[in-house]
Design a protein around this motif. Structure first.
Motif, short mmCIF file in Angstrom:
data_model
loop_
_atom_site.label_atom_id
_atom_site.label_comp_id
_atom_site.label_asym_id
_atom_site.label_seq_id
_atom_site.Cartn_x
_atom_site.Cartn_y
_atom_site.Cartn_z
N MET A 157 49.25 -47.02 -23.80
CA MET A 157 49.86 -46.24 -22.76
C MET A 157 48.62 -45.62 -21.59
SD MET A 157 52.89 -44.43 -24.91
CE MET A 157 53.54 -43.41 -23.48
N ASP A 158 48.89 -44.50 -21.24
CA ASP A 158 47.91 -43.75 -20.48
C ASP A 158 46.87 -43.00 -21.03
OD1 ASP A 158 49.50 -41.96 -21.08
OD2 ASP A 158 49.74 -41.08 -18.96
N ARG A 159 46.85 -42.86 -22.53
CA ARG A 159 46.21 -42.07 -23.26
C ARG A 159 44.76 -42.43 -23.24
NH1 ARG A 159 51.27 -40.54 -23.07
NH2 ARG A 159 51.74 -38.97 -24.70
N LYS A 160 43.60 -41.67 -23.16
CA LYS A 160 42.32 -42.07 -23.35
C LYS A 160 41.79 -41.22 -24.34
CE LYS A 160 42.46 -44.41 -19.59
NZ LYS A 160 42.67 -45.79 -19.98
N PHE A 161 40.72 -41.65 -24.89
CA PHE A 161 39.90 -41.12 -26.07
C PHE A 161 38.80 -40.21 -25.84
CE2 PHE A 161 42.65 -43.61 -28.98
CZ PHE A 161 43.10 -42.89 -29.84
N ARG A 162 38.66 -38.97 -26.20
CA ARG A 162 37.19 -38.41 -26.19
C ARG A 162 36.51 -38.52 -27.51
NH1 ARG A 162 36.78 -32.47 -24.16
NH2 ARG A 162 37.26 -32.05 -26.23
N VAL A 163 35.27 -38.61 -27.69
CA VAL A 163 34.58 -38.83 -28.94
C VAL A 163 33.39 -37.94 -28.90
CG1 VAL A 163 33.30 -40.08 -30.40
CG2 VAL A 163 35.09 -41.32 -29.17
N LEU A 164 33.60 -36.92 -29.66
CA LEU A 164 32.59 -35.90 -29.71
C LEU A 164 31.93 -35.76 -30.98
CD1 LEU A 164 35.03 -33.19 -28.53
CD2 LEU A 164 33.43 -34.27 -27.08
N GLU A 165 30.48 -35.35 -31.03
CA GLU A 165 29.82 -35.38 -32.47
C GLU A 165 30.09 -33.86 -33.18
OE1 GLU A 165 25.62 -37.13 -32.19
OE2 GLU A 165 25.78 -35.66 -30.37
N LYS A 166 30.53 -33.82 -34.28
CA LYS A 166 30.95 -32.64 -34.82
C LYS A 166 30.32 -32.86 -36.51
CE LYS A 166 33.61 -29.40 -35.91
NZ LYS A 166 33.34 -27.82 -35.28
N GLY A 167 29.51 -31.98 -36.71
CA GLY A 167 28.67 -31.87 -37.95
C GLY A 167 28.00 -33.03 -38.39
N ASP A 168 28.36 -33.71 -39.45
CA ASP A 168 27.78 -34.76 -40.01
C ASP A 168 28.61 -36.26 -39.47
OD1 ASP A 168 30.03 -34.71 -41.22
OD2 ASP A 168 29.07 -35.03 -43.25
N GLY A 169 29.53 -36.07 -38.54
CA GLY A 169 30.24 -37.20 -37.97
C GLY A 169 30.70 -36.97 -36.56
N PHE A 170 32.04 -37.41 -36.40
CA PHE A 170 32.50 -37.30 -35.02
C PHE A 170 33.95 -36.98 -35.07
CE2 PHE A 170 29.55 -40.66 -35.49
CZ PHE A 170 28.57 -40.52 -34.68
N VAL A 171 34.59 -36.61 -33.79
CA VAL A 171 35.99 -36.29 -33.66
C VAL A 171 36.32 -36.99 -32.65
CG1 VAL A 171 36.17 -34.06 -34.82
CG2 VAL A 171 35.94 -34.23 -32.35
N LEU A 172 37.66 -37.91 -32.62
CA LEU A 172 38.36 -38.52 -31.68
C LEU A 172 39.46 -37.57 -31.26
CD1 LEU A 172 39.17 -42.05 -33.45
CD2 LEU A 172 36.93 -41.27 -31.99
N GLN A 173 39.84 -37.63 -30.03
CA GLN A 173 40.80 -36.64 -29.38
C GLN A 173 41.27 -37.37 -28.01
OE1 GLN A 173 39.67 -32.81 -27.44
NE2 GLN A 173 41.58 -32.05 -28.37
#
Length: 182
Positions: free
Chosen positions: A19-35
């Motif tokens: 759809m119109d959604r976009k992902f942010r990818v952030l570093e978090k601890g020993d990995g990453f988070v998607l939002q």
């Protein structure tokens, strides 16, 4: 398996379209988070503004498939969230994802299950207001409040102002509902 960099995860996620959604990818601890991020009217104010869904952890050692599946899960849960916000019954958001967890605990402790014989059901619903009291509803009409102080749990019947002190929120809510029952 080799550790993925932020750039590698971002490259995988940039190929996801929903759809119109976009992902942010952030570093978090020993990995990453998607939002997920998207523009939509706020459910309370109606003002169109940036919405952000919950964050999803992705290990730095995730495979491409695991990252794409996590993005898919994020989209599915986000759509479920929107469904819960917009679905109403008797003009109330009965499945709202924004209910206070304490109100949910209280409701679950009442053990008021839907059944064929509604004469035995209190038809009780509780919602939290601004001052952290639980508003008690019976058959769609507010009948009282339940709240906690250092002395214990209290319930008050709106119609008469009659009040009870109880050892538990469930007991206080049951009393309010039983006193209000016709």
């Amino acid at each position: 398996m080799q550790r993925k960099s932020l750039t590698e995860v971002q490259t995988i996620v940039k190929n996801v379209a929903f759809m119109d959604r976009k992902f942010r990818v952030l570093e978090k601890g020993d990995g990453f988070v998607l939002q997920l991020e998207y523009m939509e009217a706020d459910i309370t104010t109606g003002k169109v503004e940036k919405q952000r869904a919950r964050k999803w952890y992705v290990s730095a050692f995730s495979t491409e498939t695991e990252i794409v599946e996590t993005a898919f899960k994020a989209c599915r849960v986000s759509m479920d969230h929107v469904l819960k916000e917009h679905f109403t019954y008797e003009v109330q958001r009965v499945y709202s994802p924004h209910f206070n967890v304490r109100a949910r605990i209280m409701l679950s402790e009442l053990l008021e299950f839907d059944g064929r014989d509604h004469s035995t059901s209190l038809e009780l619903l509780c919602a939290t207001d601004e001052d952290k009291r639980l508003r008690v509803f019976l058959a769609g009409k507010q009948v009282g409040h339940v709240w906690q102080t250092a002395e214990g749990w209290f319930g008050v019947l709106d119609a008469t102002g009659e009040e009870i002190k109880s050892s538990s929120r469930t007991q206080a809510a049951r009393w309010v509902a039983s006193m209000a029952k016709p």
